[in-house]
Design an enzyme around this catalytic site. Structure first.
Site, mmCIF file in Angstrom:
data_model
loop_
_atom_site.group_PDB
_atom_site.id
_atom_site.type_symbol
_atom_site.label_atom_id
_atom_site.label_comp_id
_atom_site.label_asym_id
_atom_site.label_seq_id
_atom_site.Cartn_x
_atom_site.Cartn_y
_atom_site.Cartn_z
ATOM 1 N N LYS A 42 0.846 -1.206 0.000
ATOM 2 C CA LYS A 42 0.000 0.000 0.000
ATOM 3 C C LYS A 42 0.881 1.257 0.000
ATOM 4 O O LYS A 42 2.094 1.166 0.247
ATOM 5 C CB LYS A 42 -0.900 -0.020 1.232
ATOM 6 C CG LYS A 42 -0.145 -0.014 2.556
ATOM 7 C CD LYS A 42 -1.036 -0.430 3.712
ATOM 8 C CE LYS A 42 -0.295 -0.371 5.036
ATOM 9 N NZ LYS A 42 -1.057 -0.997 6.137
ATOM 10 N N TYR A 253 16.485 31.318 6.434
ATOM 11 C CA TYR A 253 15.390 32.025 7.103
ATOM 12 C C TYR A 253 15.585 32.041 8.608
ATOM 13 O O TYR A 253 15.917 31.013 9.212
ATOM 14 C CB TYR A 253 14.048 31.352 6.817
ATOM 15 C CG TYR A 253 13.532 31.496 5.411
ATOM 16 C CD1 TYR A 253 13.386 32.759 4.818
ATOM 17 C CD2 TYR A 253 13.164 30.374 4.681
ATOM 18 C CE1 TYR A 253 12.879 32.876 3.527
ATOM 19 C CE2 TYR A 253 12.658 30.484 3.398
ATOM 20 C CZ TYR A 253 12.524 31.737 2.823
ATOM 21 O OH TYR A 253 12.024 31.848 1.554
HETATM 22 C C1 LIG Z 1 -0.486 -1.927 6.838
HETATM 23 C C2 LIG Z 1 -1.094 -3.187 7.228
HETATM 24 C C3 LIG Z 1 -0.303 -4.321 7.433
HETATM 25 C C4 LIG Z 1 1.210 -4.269 7.448
HETATM 26 O O1 LIG Z 1 1.622 -3.744 8.686
HETATM 27 P P1 LIG Z 1 3.174 -3.569 9.032
HETATM 28 O O2 LIG Z 1 3.200 -3.094 10.426
HETATM 29 O O3 LIG Z 1 3.690 -2.546 8.081
HETATM 30 O O4 LIG Z 1 3.806 -4.882 8.819
HETATM 31 C C5 LIG Z 1 -0.938 -5.523 7.674
HETATM 32 N N1 LIG Z 1 -2.276 -5.604 7.729
HETATM 33 C C6 LIG Z 1 -3.090 -4.527 7.560
HETATM 34 C C7 LIG Z 1 -4.563 -4.696 7.640
HETATM 35 C C8 LIG Z 1 -2.521 -3.278 7.316
HETATM 36 O O5 LIG Z 1 -3.308 -2.216 7.154
#
Ligand SMILES: *Cc1c(COP(=O)(O)O)cnc(C)c1O
Length: 357
Positions: A42, A253
């Site tokens: 993702k 800045y």
């Molecule tokens: C993002 C996510 C993961 C992966 O989690 P990590 O901590 O990055 O390993 C697994 N399951 C779901 C439902 C997620 O949203």
């Protein structure tokens, strides 16, 4: 290095695909061989490039993304493996799941009505995360609706709230509840709940499939080290301007940094518009060759300054993120956040992703 054809970009994020493969293996090896391995890609593969990672990672049994747009990008790039979408489908997106054979994750009985008979789907249960997922007290009504619609899930999942480090009682409680819920469903359902932390620290959570997320990209999920993970990304740029500064002169800045001695500044064409957080000014080090130079003054929209007592060479490569003093962990600590946020917010417009295969 910055390749000539990429010289229009101000910086590059060099992604080491073999290192990602190493990390996939490290995480997979926590689980038994028959446990399926899902790679979570993702947010554009946590910022590193979902399409390139999906194309490269033959070992993954399937993939997961957060939303349907991310899934379509993968399908349109020729990825044919199963893709799970964690966010629930909506009436306006369900036809895309059908058309591109994307697996939805269902979180309420109302969403069941969107499904056709042939589309595989998973059901998410809320065992304590209190975000997505069917609540335990809703299960009776949910099961009735499944029967009424003659639907049968291909997978069951839940997500842990506190699995980043070992010995958290709540993980065992969530797991117990999840297993009780799974007992209502056929054995053919793929049961999965383990994210990176659970994979490494809670072997009893592996069940039928593990979901490898942040550790695929080389990061430990919490405070506990996972020493075999390899660095997968280096953020590089180059010095585009340099000049001498005198002791006591303010830089940038608000002059938040004053030269402690006569020295030199080097200007990098990276700023907060590229995801280098403004609050990192005067907080981190960047690597040039064997030296680490302090990032001084304010990080501005487009530029950042480093300071050196010795002359800086125009055009020299600067590594803003690497595996030394300039690690993602150092950056995360300086901004009181976690590696996840640092890597997923590196800009995608001006920071060119390049890949080592
Ligand atoms: C993002 C996510 C993961 C992966 O989690 P990590 O901590 O990055 O390993 C697994 N399951 C779901 C439902 C997620 O949203």
């Amino acid at each position: 290095m910055i390749y000539p054809e990429d010289s229009i970009y101000t910086s590059t994020l060099e992604v080491d695909l073999p290192a990602i493969r190493n990390n996939f293996k490290v995480m997979s090896d926590f689980a038994a061989p028959e446990v399926k391995k899902l790679a979570v890609i993702k947010a554009n593969g946590y910022g590193l490039g979902a399409v390139e990672i999906a194309r490269y990672l033959d070992e993954a049994d399937c993939f997961a993304v957060a939303n349907i747009g991310e899934a379509l990008e993968l399908r349109k790039s020729g990825i044919s493996k199963e893709i799970l979408v964690f966010s629930s489908p909506l009436p306006e997106t369900i036809s895309l799941f059908e058309k591109y054979s994307i697996t939805p994750v269902i979180s309420s009985k109302e969403q069941l009505a969107l499904l056709s008979k042939d589309l595989p789907f998973h059901i998410q249960f809320d065992t304590g995360m209190r975000r997505f997922g069917v609540l335990p007290e809703q299960i009776d009504a949910f099961l009735n609706e499944l029967t009424r619609l003659e639907l049968s899930p291909s997978g069951l999942l839940t997500h842990f709230a506190n699995s980043g480090d070992p010995n958290d009682e709540s993980v065992y409680e969530q797991l117990k509840l999840f297993k009780e819920i799974c007992a209502f469903f056929p054995d053919t359902c793929v049961r999965h709940c383990a994210n990176s932390g659970a994979i490494a620290f809670y072997p009893e959570t592996h069940l039928d499939m593990i979901r490898i997320g942040v550790s695929l990209y080389g990061f430990q999920p919490g405070e506990t080290a996972l020493p075999d993970l390899k660095t997968t990304a280096r953020w590089k740029s180059k010095i585009i301007h340099t000049k001498p500064v005198k002791k006591g002169e303010g830089i940038g800045y608000s002059w938040t940094f004053k030269a402690p001695e006569n020295g030199f500044i080097g200007l990098l064409p990276i700023g907060y518009a590229d995801g280098l957080k403004r609050e990192l000014g005067n907080q981190i080090q960047a690597r040039i060759g064997d030296d680490y130079l302090p990032v001084v003054g304010r990080v501005t929209m487009d530029y950042t300054t480093v300071f050196s007592l010795t002359p800086i060479t125009l055009g020299e490569e600067v590594e803003l993120i690497g595996d030394g003093e300039n690690s993602v962990y150092a950056m995360a600590a300086a901004t009181r956040t976690i590696p996840y946020e640092i890597i997923t917010t590196i800009g995608e417009r001006r920071v060119k992703r390049t890949y080592r295969f």
